[in-house]
Design a protein around this motif. Structure first.
Motif, mmCIF file in Angstrom:
data_model
loop_
_atom_site.group_PDB
_atom_site.id
_atom_site.type_symbol
_atom_site.label_atom_id
_atom_site.label_comp_id
_atom_site.label_asym_id
_atom_site.label_seq_id
_atom_site.Cartn_x
_atom_site.Cartn_y
_atom_site.Cartn_z
ATOM 1 N N GLU A 73 0.816 -1.223 0.000
ATOM 2 C CA GLU A 73 0.000 0.000 0.000
ATOM 3 C C GLU A 73 0.849 1.273 0.000
ATOM 4 O OE1 GLU A 73 -4.168 -0.509 2.031
ATOM 5 O OE2 GLU A 73 -2.645 -1.267 3.410
ATOM 6 N N GLU A 74 0.336 2.301 -0.615
ATOM 7 C CA GLU A 74 1.005 3.599 -0.601
ATOM 8 C C GLU A 74 0.773 4.191 0.791
ATOM 9 O OE1 GLU A 74 2.073 7.449 -0.693
ATOM 10 O OE2 GLU A 74 -0.102 7.174 -0.865
ATOM 11 N N ALA A 75 1.877 4.554 1.462
ATOM 12 C CA ALA A 75 1.818 4.867 2.894
ATOM 13 C C ALA A 75 0.784 5.934 3.257
ATOM 14 C CB ALA A 75 3.211 5.284 3.380
ATOM 15 N N LEU A 76 0.929 7.113 2.666
ATOM 16 C CA LEU A 76 0.108 8.243 3.104
ATOM 17 C C LEU A 76 -1.388 8.002 2.959
ATOM 18 C CD1 LEU A 76 1.770 11.645 2.201
ATOM 19 C CD2 LEU A 76 1.115 10.738 4.445
ATOM 20 N N SER A 77 -1.794 7.520 1.770
ATOM 21 C CA SER A 77 -3.229 7.335 1.555
ATOM 22 C C SER A 77 -3.757 6.210 2.437
ATOM 23 C CB SER A 77 -3.513 7.062 0.073
ATOM 24 O OG SER A 77 -2.838 5.902 -0.331
ATOM 25 N N ALA A 78 -2.973 5.154 2.638
ATOM 26 C CA ALA A 78 -3.420 4.048 3.480
ATOM 27 C C ALA A 78 -3.574 4.496 4.934
ATOM 28 C CB ALA A 78 -2.442 2.880 3.383
ATOM 29 N N LEU A 79 -2.642 5.337 5.399
ATOM 30 C CA LEU A 79 -2.726 5.834 6.781
ATOM 31 C C LEU A 79 -3.999 6.649 6.996
ATOM 32 C CD1 LEU A 79 0.975 6.938 7.401
ATOM 33 C CD2 LEU A 79 -0.225 5.047 8.526
ATOM 34 N N LYS A 80 -4.356 7.401 5.951
ATOM 35 C CA LYS A 80 -5.556 8.232 6.078
ATOM 36 C C LYS A 80 -6.810 7.390 5.997
ATOM 37 C CE LYS A 80 -3.438 12.519 4.743
ATOM 38 N NZ LYS A 80 -3.025 13.382 3.644
ATOM 39 N N ARG A 81 -6.779 6.367 5.141
ATOM 40 C CA ARG A 81 -7.927 5.486 4.962
ATOM 41 C C ARG A 81 -8.164 4.616 6.199
ATOM 42 N NH1 ARG A 81 -6.005 3.619 0.479
ATOM 43 N NH2 ARG A 81 -5.558 1.570 1.350
ATOM 44 N N GLY A 109 7.776 2.853 5.462
ATOM 45 C CA GLY A 109 7.346 4.164 4.990
ATOM 46 C C GLY A 109 6.126 4.638 5.769
ATOM 47 N N ALA A 110 5.227 3.704 6.071
ATOM 48 C CA ALA A 110 4.026 4.055 6.820
ATOM 49 C C ALA A 110 4.380 4.439 8.256
ATOM 50 C CB ALA A 110 3.045 2.881 6.814
ATOM 51 N N ALA A 111 5.333 3.718 8.854
ATOM 52 C CA ALA A 111 5.750 4.052 10.215
ATOM 53 C C ALA A 111 6.315 5.464 10.248
ATOM 54 C CB ALA A 111 6.788 3.046 10.713
ATOM 55 N N MET A 112 7.146 5.788 9.242
ATOM 56 C CA MET A 112 7.736 7.117 9.225
ATOM 57 C C MET A 112 6.666 8.192 9.021
ATOM 58 S SD MET A 112 10.939 8.469 7.095
ATOM 59 C CE MET A 112 9.913 8.862 5.693
ATOM 60 N N ALA A 113 5.779 7.946 8.074
ATOM 61 C CA ALA A 113 4.741 8.937 7.785
ATOM 62 C C ALA A 113 3.802 9.104 8.985
ATOM 63 C CB ALA A 113 3.955 8.514 6.543
ATOM 64 N N SER A 114 3.464 8.009 9.625
ATOM 65 C CA SER A 114 2.573 8.076 10.788
ATOM 66 C C SER A 114 3.252 8.854 11.919
ATOM 67 C CB SER A 114 2.210 6.663 11.238
ATOM 68 O OG SER A 114 1.305 6.699 12.309
ATOM 69 N N VAL A 148 19.312 6.264 5.974
ATOM 70 C CA VAL A 148 19.294 5.087 5.112
ATOM 71 C C VAL A 148 17.948 4.909 4.401
ATOM 72 C CG1 VAL A 148 21.095 3.860 6.391
ATOM 73 C CG2 VAL A 148 18.701 3.523 7.019
ATOM 74 N N GLY A 149 17.250 6.015 4.175
ATOM 75 C CA GLY A 149 16.056 5.850 3.358
ATOM 76 C C GLY A 149 14.915 6.827 3.551
ATOM 77 N N ALA A 150 14.991 7.716 4.531
ATOM 78 C CA ALA A 150 13.855 8.609 4.753
ATOM 79 C C ALA A 150 13.818 9.753 3.734
ATOM 80 C CB ALA A 150 13.899 9.172 6.170
ATOM 81 N N ASN A 151 15.010 10.236 3.323
ATOM 82 C CA ASN A 151 15.061 11.410 2.438
ATOM 83 C C ASN A 151 15.956 11.137 1.237
ATOM 84 O OD1 ASN A 151 13.928 13.327 4.671
ATOM 85 N ND2 ASN A 151 15.672 12.260 5.588
ATOM 86 N N VAL A 152 15.359 10.997 0.064
ATOM 87 C CA VAL A 152 16.179 10.637 -1.097
ATOM 88 C C VAL A 152 16.879 11.842 -1.719
ATOM 89 C CG1 VAL A 152 14.968 8.527 -1.679
ATOM 90 C CG2 VAL A 152 14.158 10.703 -2.602
ATOM 91 N N ALA A 290 16.203 -0.009 12.914
ATOM 92 C CA ALA A 290 16.714 1.312 12.589
ATOM 93 C C ALA A 290 15.978 2.336 13.440
ATOM 94 C CB ALA A 290 16.497 1.584 11.113
ATOM 95 N N LEU A 291 16.671 3.384 13.779
ATOM 96 C CA LEU A 291 16.059 4.474 14.537
ATOM 97 C C LEU A 291 15.447 5.467 13.607
ATOM 98 C CD1 LEU A 291 17.122 4.150 17.230
ATOM 99 C CD2 LEU A 291 18.929 3.691 15.596
ATOM 100 N N LEU A 292 14.359 6.056 14.024
ATOM 101 C CA LEU A 292 13.850 7.208 13.306
ATOM 102 C C LEU A 292 14.211 8.405 14.161
ATOM 103 C CD1 LEU A 292 12.305 8.235 10.913
ATOM 104 C CD2 LEU A 292 10.183 7.742 12.102
ATOM 105 N N LEU A 293 15.203 9.160 13.742
ATOM 106 C CA LEU A 293 15.699 10.270 14.560
ATOM 107 C C LEU A 293 15.180 11.592 14.033
ATOM 108 C CD1 LEU A 293 19.404 9.238 15.206
ATOM 109 C CD2 LEU A 293 17.730 9.813 16.966
ATOM 110 N N GLY A 294 14.674 12.430 14.929
ATOM 111 C CA GLY A 294 14.233 13.755 14.509
ATOM 112 C C GLY A 294 12.740 13.967 14.653
ATOM 113 N N VAL A 295 11.990 12.884 14.936
ATOM 114 C CA VAL A 295 10.573 13.072 15.227
ATOM 115 C C VAL A 295 10.415 13.199 16.743
ATOM 116 C CG1 VAL A 295 9.656 11.928 13.172
ATOM 117 C CG2 VAL A 295 10.146 10.572 15.202
#
Lengths: 347, 347
Positions: A73-81, A109-114, A148-152, A290-295
């Motif tokens: 699933e595409e992260a953003l739309s799935a999170l909203k749905r 991707g969904a974890a990061m977006a959420s 390692v993947g949040a910002n291309v 992996a850590l998500l740093l900055g949120v």
């Protein structure tokens, strides 16, 4: 049960082996590290998994959620749905201060977006980064690579923030006394690299809050010469996935060599314990996540293939980040020192 | 001595072990692969190295040059300051049609710049690329990765040209019947990646001259799923150097595990031949060198640490590129099919 124990919200429905292995890992962690786990997901499935392990948890530790974000699933739309999806519910627990951290092996991707949507960024941080911990040739000296993947597509300022956040994490969670920071690049000299690397070098050189040790080439990543290596999320993701693949490739090539000939077969039998220890050391599964740093919350993103031991390690990472006040330290860094303006510095 | 033998100009003064190992490698190659080597450099030093190997070459195979580009020198200015440096003289031999190819283990930036200045680009090619051949998990199915360092900031059109040149090289030199091309990226889907990757995907999809097999993630590089992988020179260089370093790191970690305990020591002795073969397989030195594709001449850039066997392998690569008319095939590709305009295609 002490009320000061760290409370870790675990996305019980995320990952290839959910919920069985996730629940098992959570139980392991709770037993080993004096934390309180909150299992987020379908209560029936969670209860069944607990039963399978002859375990029980008070109802207060099972937090109902509906559905999960699927890998395709595409992260953003799935999170909203799916506002009640397990990852969203877990993030809300942190937001409402009912939990101190989130661990998920689901859609990264969904974890990061959420996390971004529900917790937001720390003040002063432009982009959160995903940091991965790799073993090096120096025993007990892992290296933290981020992003390692949040910002291309990154700007120099983002990499400067990754360096500061990475240094804090390395010092207070990984226990490095003065983390040596490297900029991933294609040569040692400051003039080397693409436009991003050259401009980032200027920001990191003489930075008051980090110990910048210059450019890190690909061959330096695993030597232990650097404790923190910063790069954009495209290069970092390629590198991380290559590292995962190369361990497997090397082991397979070695296995082919080892099984040819009688001497080799005999040797392999004698060596089995050594080879097993070696495999553990190069295996990413051992490192938790992996850590998500900055949120504005502690978030550990584990590999989709995580089994119980990995989840338990991920919980340990989360606990260490909480106990050592990583978020507070990052925040105070950016309150003390307003961010340098890259345009002024790089001319 | 037949006059149709390929003539390979060898930069006898370039590399950590020059001229002794370079001369030794050239002699090995001439004996093994029916080529004529032209040793370019200081005649006295070359003669001394030949004498050391109890060998003699006709004077016509020793081409005098003065000095060499040192590793710490800035390529362009050094090339201009030293017009008679060995790499310049070697490139001139190809330009004057006195040689068919150049092999150098010297300053790689200088070799590339000298090739560009003296030979120029092939018509239709915007940027030459350095291609590196890595072993994969499939025996006898190496993968060609390009670019690994010539161009740090790329446009989609450059990567499209790398895909075409790489396919030709893979087919006619590495012997792949239908080379499967991958785009190095951070996910499988066409929408994944940075701006460069997304726009390059559109150029490669449905390309008439290559077999595009979609995105290659880091973990796919060594599986043998792809024969040619294209990327910008920054990512490619980081990946290549990481691959070189990781082989060493894995061997060292393995060694540490293997030498602990008596059983392990006994096992190691029995396994020594297997481990040696394994080391050869992952060791980049065995692969001869990187190709410089897109210049109007066959150029092989070997690692600075090259010893005789590597140089001999590099000469073999050069001979195969000549015999199989790689340059002519690239050229005819771009004469047949004018290059697609990326702006029109990617909107």
């Amino acid at each position: 049960m002490s009320s000061t124990r760290a409370r870790i919200a675990i996305d019980a429905m995320g990952g290839d082996h959910a919920p069985a292995d996730i629940v098992a890992g959570a139980l392991m962690a709770q037993e080993k590290w004096d934390v309180e786990v909150l299992l987020v997901g379908d209560p029936d499935q969670i209860e069944a998994a607990l039963k399978h392990h002859h375990s029980k948890l008070p109802l207060s530790q099972i937090i109902p959620a509906e559905g999960t974000i699927e890998m395709h699933e595409e992260a953003l739309s799935a999170l909203k749905r799916k506002p009640k999806a397990s990852i969203n519910v877990a993030m809300n627990l942190v937001r409402q201060k009912k939990a101190d951290a989130v661990v998920s092996a689901g859609h990264s991707g969904a974890a990061m977006a959420s996390a971004l949507l529900r917790l937001g960024r720390l003040p002063g941080i432009d982009r959160p980064a995903i940091g991965a911990v790799l073993p090096t040739m120096k025993p007990d000296s892992p290296v933290l690579v981020l992003d390692v993947g949040a910002n291309v597509d990154c700007r120099p300022k983002f990499l400067e923030q990754f360096a500061v956040m990475g240094s804090i994490y390395s010092r207070y969670v990984l226990g490095t006394s003065e983390p040596k920071v490297g900029l991933l690049n294609i040569g040692e000299e400051s003039c080397k690299g693409n436009d991003l690397a050259i401009r980032t070098y200027q920001l990191l050189e003489n930075h008051p809050e980090i110990a910048f040790n210059g450019n890190a080439e690909g061959r330096d990543v695993l030597t232990g010469k650097f404790d923190v290596i910063v790069c954009d999320g495209f290069v970092g993701n390629v590198l991380l996935k290559f590292a995962e693949g190369v361990g497997e490739a090397v082991l397979q090539m070695l296995k082919e060599e080892l099984t040819s000939g009688l001497q080799a077969k005999l040797g392999t039998t004698l060596l089995k314990p050594s080879l097993m220890r070696f495999k553990q050391r190069v295996d990413h599964v051992e490192h938790g996540g992996a850590l998500l740093l900055g949120v504005a919350g502690v978030c550990i993103i584990s590999h989709g293939s995580s089994k119980a031991a990995t989840i338990a390690n991920a919980v340990r990472l989360a606990k260490e980040a909480i106990d050592n006040q990583v978020l507070e330290r990052i925040q105070s860094q950016y309150q003390k020192h307003p961010q340098p303006d890259e345009k002024v510095i790089s001319g």
